[in-house]
Design an enzyme around this catalytic site. Structure first.
Site, PDB file in Angstrom:
ATOM      1  N   CYS A  35       3.936  -8.634  -1.219  1.00 47.17           N
ATOM      2  CA  CYS A  35       4.466  -7.659  -2.183  1.00 47.17           C
ATOM      3  C   CYS A  35       4.569  -6.282  -1.521  1.00 47.17           C
ATOM      4  CB  CYS A  35       3.540  -7.614  -3.404  1.00 47.17           C
ATOM      5  SG  CYS A  35       3.845  -6.242  -4.539  1.00 47.17           S
ATOM      6  N   CYS A  83       2.996  -3.473  -3.508  1.00 43.56           N
ATOM      7  CA  CYS A  83       1.531  -3.553  -3.421  1.00 43.56           C
ATOM      8  C   CYS A  83       1.039  -2.848  -2.163  1.00 43.56           C
ATOM      9  CB  CYS A  83       1.063  -5.007  -3.399  1.00 43.56           C
ATOM     10  SG  CYS A  83       1.481  -5.948  -4.885  1.00 43.56           S
TER      11      CYS A  83
END
Length: 102
Positions: free
Chosen positions: A25, A28
């Site tokens: 991600c 993230c």
């Protein structure tokens, strides 16, 4: 942390801030540095941890995590609030302060 460590933290007296994330991600990874700053800032008053949803898929599903990154603040063993894809350290700070006031 893993599921067992998560359960132990929830049984404690301190609030627990969890970042549900995954290594693939991009967003993230982008909030990782601000999240680490939050962890240092709040180390005296709460536990600040990360849970990799790829490694702990059953836990993420049980906590109804559908989008990452999702930050959840737990206290007294229960989720008190959450924020999806916070934009900055300031937005994480605001989320923590507003949730702890409740």
């Amino acid at each position: 942390i893993n599921t067992e460590q998560f359960q132990e933290l929830l049984q404690g007296n301190r609030p627990v801030l969890v970042d549900y994330w995954a290594p693939w991600c991009g967003y993230c990874r982008r909030i990782a540095a601000p999240y680490d700053k939050v962890a240092r800032q709040y180390a005296d008053v709460m536990d600040v941890v990360k849970i990799n949803i790829d490694e702990e898929a059953a836990l993420a599903e049980a906590q109804q995590i559908e989008v990452i990154p999702t930050l959840v603040l737990y206290h007294g063993g229960e989720a008190q609030g959450f924020v999806v894809a916070p934009e900055s350290k300031a937005s994480i700070d605001t989320f923590i302060q507003e949730t702890l006031k409740q």
